[in-house]
Design a protein around this motif. Sequence first.
Motif, mmCIF file in Angstrom:
data_model
loop_
_atom_site.group_PDB
_atom_site.id
_atom_site.type_symbol
_atom_site.label_atom_id
_atom_site.label_comp_id
_atom_site.label_asym_id
_atom_site.label_seq_id
_atom_site.Cartn_x
_atom_site.Cartn_y
_atom_site.Cartn_z
ATOM 1 N N ARG A 9 7.210 -1.534 -4.217
ATOM 2 C CA ARG A 9 8.079 -1.398 -3.054
ATOM 3 C C ARG A 9 9.092 -0.270 -3.254
ATOM 4 N NH1 ARG A 9 10.375 -6.227 -5.429
ATOM 5 N NH2 ARG A 9 12.530 -5.874 -6.080
ATOM 6 N N GLU A 14 8.626 -3.852 1.830
ATOM 7 C CA GLU A 14 7.309 -4.251 1.332
ATOM 8 C C GLU A 14 7.449 -4.921 -0.034
ATOM 9 O OE1 GLU A 14 6.021 -0.340 1.306
ATOM 10 O OE2 GLU A 14 5.471 -0.237 3.402
ATOM 11 N N GLU A 17 4.407 -6.112 -2.465
ATOM 12 C CA GLU A 17 3.400 -5.204 -3.002
ATOM 13 C C GLU A 17 3.648 -4.991 -4.494
ATOM 14 O OE1 GLU A 17 1.590 -2.237 0.144
ATOM 15 O OE2 GLU A 17 3.684 -1.753 -0.255
ATOM 16 N N TYR A 18 2.631 -5.310 -5.286
ATOM 17 C CA TYR A 18 2.740 -5.102 -6.729
ATOM 18 C C TYR A 18 1.350 -5.041 -7.346
ATOM 19 C CZ TYR A 18 1.688 -10.077 -7.229
ATOM 20 O OH TYR A 18 1.089 -11.303 -7.161
ATOM 21 N N TRP A 39 -4.678 -6.412 -7.723
ATOM 22 C CA TRP A 39 -3.638 -6.545 -6.709
ATOM 23 C C TRP A 39 -4.132 -7.449 -5.590
ATOM 24 C CZ3 TRP A 39 -6.649 -2.310 -7.529
ATOM 25 C CH2 TRP A 39 -7.431 -1.861 -6.459
ATOM 26 N N VAL A 41 -1.913 -7.878 -2.450
ATOM 27 C CA VAL A 41 -1.454 -7.175 -1.253
ATOM 28 C C VAL A 41 -0.801 -5.869 -1.709
ATOM 29 C CG1 VAL A 41 0.042 -7.211 0.755
ATOM 30 C CG2 VAL A 41 -1.056 -9.324 0.005
ATOM 31 N N ALA A 42 -1.434 -4.752 -1.362
ATOM 32 C CA ALA A 42 -0.877 -3.443 -1.713
ATOM 33 C C ALA A 42 -1.615 -2.381 -0.915
ATOM 34 C CB ALA A 42 -1.013 -3.177 -3.210
ATOM 35 N N SER A 43 -0.902 -1.363 -0.489
ATOM 36 C CA SER A 43 -1.526 -0.286 0.272
ATOM 37 C C SER A 43 -2.391 0.560 -0.655
ATOM 38 C CB SER A 43 -0.465 0.583 0.940
ATOM 39 O OG SER A 43 0.352 1.199 -0.038
ATOM 40 N N LYS A 46 -0.690 3.580 -2.481
ATOM 41 C CA LYS A 46 0.160 3.281 -3.639
ATOM 42 C C LYS A 46 -0.675 2.916 -4.864
ATOM 43 C CE LYS A 46 4.153 1.790 -0.920
ATOM 44 N NZ LYS A 46 5.066 0.675 -0.607
#
Length: 203
Positions: A9, A14, A17-18, A39, A41-43, A46
């Motif tokens: 984040r 966000e 996210e990690y 992961w 939840v993460a874009s 990233k």
Amino acid sequence: MVRFYIQLRKAGKEQFEYLEVSMDRTLNTLWSYRIMLNWFVASSGKVDAQVQLLQRRCNQFRLNLIRSSQVSVSQALFLNPFRPPAVFTLNDSAKVAILAKKLVDLDYIHDGVFFTKRDFTDCLDDPSSFDWGKKFGKPLAGKQVMHRSGLVFVRTIEDNNGKAVVFAFTNLRYAEQENGDLQLNAQDIFDQLATAIRDLMDS
């Protein structure tokens, strides 16, 4: 393995996210060294940035970073029904020992010990000839080696009588995302391995 977390984040946004980073606890220069990124939840941007950062750091220290598919550490070797591993059986403990030495000669290195689900027994011609013990349904431990190029994996599972089931599969994620030469190299390495095992089975 050693695990730690990387927060992705920025400025309090966000916050969920990690990345979870898992790394081998033991470093041996004659073995492979695994670094796994997980992961929930993460874009993608990233995550890719972290991978690129790791790649640059490995290049700085002249380390060869190779991407591998999930199946290489999975208990289910038949995750992809369209790309199943090749399965071989060795019915003699002496041949199993010869294969281990042959793999070293063919430039394979230790990749770890991994558990495998027992559903692979459905693929064997005579599954009743193997003695897997009384722990019905429990995953079986097998030694895994990797070709130094990172293109082919071999997992060997021995029963209580010294017989073994050998699984061989290519690192498709790495070979197909690079260039055509790597795919050809993977096929050559795999064919060389298959020939060595079949010769041992027929001897």
